[in-house]
Design a protein around this motif. Structure first.
Motif, short mmCIF file in Angstrom:
data_model
loop_
_atom_site.label_atom_id
_atom_site.label_comp_id
_atom_site.label_asym_id
_atom_site.label_seq_id
_atom_site.Cartn_x
_atom_site.Cartn_y
_atom_site.Cartn_z
N GLU A 2 67.97 58.12 64.38
CA GLU A 2 67.96 59.23 63.43
C GLU A 2 69.37 59.66 63.08
OE1 GLU A 2 65.66 61.99 65.64
OE2 GLU A 2 63.74 61.34 64.84
N VAL A 3 70.28 59.70 64.07
CA VAL A 3 71.66 60.10 63.81
C VAL A 3 72.32 59.15 62.80
CG1 VAL A 3 73.95 60.36 64.83
CG2 VAL A 3 71.96 61.25 66.02
N LEU A 4 72.12 57.83 63.01
CA LEU A 4 72.74 56.86 62.12
C LEU A 4 72.16 56.97 60.70
CD1 LEU A 4 72.86 53.79 64.52
CD2 LEU A 4 74.72 55.35 63.92
N ARG A 5 70.85 57.24 60.62
CA ARG A 5 70.25 57.43 59.29
C ARG A 5 70.81 58.67 58.61
NH1 ARG A 5 63.83 56.06 60.51
NH2 ARG A 5 64.07 53.78 60.63
N TYR A 6 70.97 59.77 59.37
CA TYR A 6 71.57 60.98 58.81
C TYR A 6 72.98 60.71 58.29
CZ TYR A 6 67.90 64.10 60.61
OH TYR A 6 66.71 64.75 60.84
N MET A 7 73.75 59.99 59.09
CA MET A 7 75.14 59.72 58.70
C MET A 7 75.20 58.89 57.42
SD MET A 7 76.76 59.01 62.51
CE MET A 7 78.47 58.88 61.96
N ASP A 8 74.31 57.90 57.31
CA ASP A 8 74.26 57.12 56.07
C ASP A 8 73.86 58.00 54.89
OD1 ASP A 8 72.98 54.13 57.70
OD2 ASP A 8 75.03 54.74 57.25
N ALA A 9 72.88 58.87 55.11
CA ALA A 9 72.41 59.73 54.03
C ALA A 9 73.48 60.73 53.59
CB ALA A 9 71.14 60.47 54.47
N PHE A 10 74.31 61.23 54.53
CA PHE A 10 75.34 62.20 54.20
C PHE A 10 76.61 61.53 53.68
CE2 PHE A 10 74.28 66.57 55.55
CZ PHE A 10 73.00 66.33 56.01
N GLY A 11 76.62 60.20 53.59
CA GLY A 11 77.79 59.50 53.07
C GLY A 11 78.98 59.52 54.00
N VAL A 12 78.73 59.50 55.32
CA VAL A 12 79.82 59.47 56.29
C VAL A 12 80.55 58.13 56.17
CG1 VAL A 12 80.38 59.64 58.74
CG2 VAL A 12 78.54 61.02 57.79
N ASP A 13 81.83 58.13 56.45
CA ASP A 13 82.66 56.93 56.34
C ASP A 13 82.04 55.75 57.09
OD1 ASP A 13 85.19 55.37 57.83
OD2 ASP A 13 85.44 55.75 55.70
N VAL A 14 82.10 54.56 56.47
CA VAL A 14 81.44 53.37 57.02
C VAL A 14 82.01 53.01 58.40
CG1 VAL A 14 81.03 50.91 56.66
CG2 VAL A 14 80.92 52.49 54.73
N GLN A 15 83.33 53.11 58.57
CA GLN A 15 83.95 52.76 59.85
C GLN A 15 83.53 53.74 60.95
OE1 GLN A 15 85.75 50.03 60.56
NE2 GLN A 15 85.27 49.37 58.47
N ILE A 16 83.41 55.02 60.61
CA ILE A 16 82.96 56.00 61.59
C ILE A 16 81.52 55.70 62.01
CG2 ILE A 16 82.33 58.44 61.88
CD1 ILE A 16 84.78 59.21 60.40
N VAL A 17 80.67 55.34 61.05
CA VAL A 17 79.29 54.97 61.37
C VAL A 17 79.26 53.73 62.27
CG1 VAL A 17 77.08 54.23 60.40
CG2 VAL A 17 78.41 56.00 59.25
N LYS A 18 80.13 52.76 61.98
CA LYS A 18 80.17 51.53 62.78
C LYS A 18 80.54 51.83 64.23
CE LYS A 18 82.88 47.31 63.33
NZ LYS A 18 84.04 46.52 62.81
N HIS A 19 81.61 52.61 64.46
CA HIS A 19 82.02 52.93 65.83
C HIS A 19 80.93 53.75 66.54
CE1 HIS A 19 85.77 51.19 64.77
NE2 HIS A 19 86.19 52.19 64.01
N SER A 20 80.27 54.65 65.80
CA SER A 20 79.20 55.45 66.39
C SER A 20 78.04 54.57 66.83
CB SER A 20 78.71 56.50 65.37
OG SER A 20 79.74 57.36 64.98
N ARG A 21 77.68 53.60 65.99
CA ARG A 21 76.54 52.73 66.32
C ARG A 21 76.81 51.95 67.62
NH1 ARG A 21 76.16 50.45 61.92
NH2 ARG A 21 74.28 51.41 61.09
N ILE A 22 78.03 51.43 67.79
CA ILE A 22 78.36 50.65 68.99
C ILE A 22 78.26 51.52 70.24
CG2 ILE A 22 80.20 49.40 70.17
CD1 ILE A 22 81.16 48.45 67.40
N VAL A 23 78.87 52.72 70.20
CA VAL A 23 78.88 53.58 71.39
C VAL A 23 77.49 54.11 71.70
CG1 VAL A 23 79.76 55.76 72.31
CG2 VAL A 23 81.29 54.25 71.05
N LEU A 24 76.76 54.59 70.70
CA LEU A 24 75.45 55.20 70.94
C LEU A 24 74.42 54.17 71.38
CD1 LEU A 24 75.25 57.77 68.01
CD2 LEU A 24 76.00 58.12 70.36
N ASN A 25 74.48 52.94 70.84
CA ASN A 25 73.53 51.91 71.27
C ASN A 25 73.78 51.52 72.72
OD1 ASN A 25 72.05 51.72 68.94
ND2 ASN A 25 73.25 50.04 68.07
#
Length: 332
Positions: free
Chosen positions: A248-271
């Motif tokens: 859900e967090v990653l979907r929210y970040m994509d929907a809010f237009g968060v920077d792609v690199q920030i989403v990438k680093h978040s996905r690695i750590v949270l997974n």
């Protein structure tokens, strides 16, 4: 001239056809099977999925599906190939389940190379069952407790007390207020807490604690690291990251237009944090420091792309406090 009898020709053709079918079946016969969990799976759970193929004769090469065959709600982690015997090959996959409903693994292609020919066979589809871990939205709420009923006899006393307090306030205001020395104290503007600086402090604290631990508590480490990134996203983008799942967090970040690199680093750590908490994944020390480095990359990227947003939030914070202070002094 030799005369061929039709009956003899028919018998010969039948025998040749039967021999050809028998030989062809012997050469190309394969048996393919899959093995997967029969129990239901929860979000983030890691499971094994294997494909085994048995040939009637030894095959030169067997090509199993690669990581591109798995996608959507299934995350590919790793695979291992086994040569059970000269005619039996098997591949085992480590997959991670991220669906919120039942998922069907479609037929997967397996290429078999034998005697210069390539045969393509497919596995049977397999259903993976989803196990819900949160309460259903249809659950009934517990009944509320009845409101407390005040005795009617105390209302006159409450009214009398309020009138007495009003009379006392009127007397104080008219006769004693001007005699009281009022000290006007200037209220200091609270310091604005920059989310980037707060995140950097939390990362430094996590690093120091993790370095000082003799016996590493990886569950604590990943939990603190993931919560630090979730806190930043929630604080800056007003996304309910601390109370949402990773998906859900990653979907929210994509929907809010968060920077792609920030989403990438978040996905690695949270997974990796989810795997450590829910899938009993035991990381190594090197893996933990790699995850920490992803957090640092998140921080450095945030300093670049979020500076304008942070400055705007700071200006709004200080302007709001200034307006509240002017209203307070104006009313006084």
């Amino acid at each position: 001239m030799v005369e061929l009898k039709p009956r003899l020709i028919n018998k010969s053709l039948v025998l040749l056809t039967a021999c050809f079918c028998l030989l062809s079946g012997k050469i190309s016969a394969q048996t393919i099977s899959v093995s997967a969990p029969s129990d239901s799976l929860t979000v983030g759970e890691v499971f094994n999925f294997s494909i085994t193929i048995k040939n009637s004769t030894a095959a030169e090469k067997v090509v199993f599906p690669d990581s591109n065959s798995f996608g959507g709600d299934l995350e590919f982690l790793s695979s291992r190939h086994f040569k059970v015997s000269s005619s039996t090959d098997s591949t085992e996959y480590d997959l991670q389940f991220f669906a919120v409903e039942d998922v069907t693994i479609p037929p997967l292609p397996v290429k078999i190379v034998s005697n210069g020919d390539t045969n393509l066979v497919f596995t049977d589809p397999h259903i993976l069952l989803y196990k819900q871990t949160i309460s259903s939205v249809d659950d009934e709420f517990k009944p509320l407790k009845p409101n407390f009923t005040f005795p009617y006899t105390i209302w006159p006393y409450i009214v009398g007390l309020l009138l007495l307090l009003a009379a006392g306030f009127f007397i104080w205001r008219k006769y004693f207020r001007n005699r009281t020395t009022e000290e006007i104290q200037t209220k200091a503007v609270p310091e604005f807490k920059n989310p980037v600086n707060e995140l950097e402090s939390r990362l430094i604290s996590i690093k120091d604690t993790h370095s000082d631990q003799v016996e590493k508590d990886y569950k604590w480490f990943y939990s603190e690291l993931g919560d630090a990134l979730r806190w930043y996203v929630e604080e800056l983008y007003k996304i309910p990251a601390l109370e949402s799942t990773t998906r859900e967090v990653l979907r929210y970040m994509d929907a809010f237009g968060v920077d792609v690199q920030i989403v990438k680093h978040s996905r690695i750590v949270l997974n990796e944090a989810d795997m450590t908490k829910f899938a009993k994944f035991k990381p190594t020390l090197d893996q933990s420091w790699k995850a920490y480095n992803e957090g640092l990359l998140f921080l450095e990227r945030a300093k670049i792309v979020d500076s304008a947003r942070i400055q705007r939030i700071k200006n709004e914070f200080e302007a709001q406090f200034k307006n509240d202070q002017e209203d307070e002094y104006g009313m006084g």
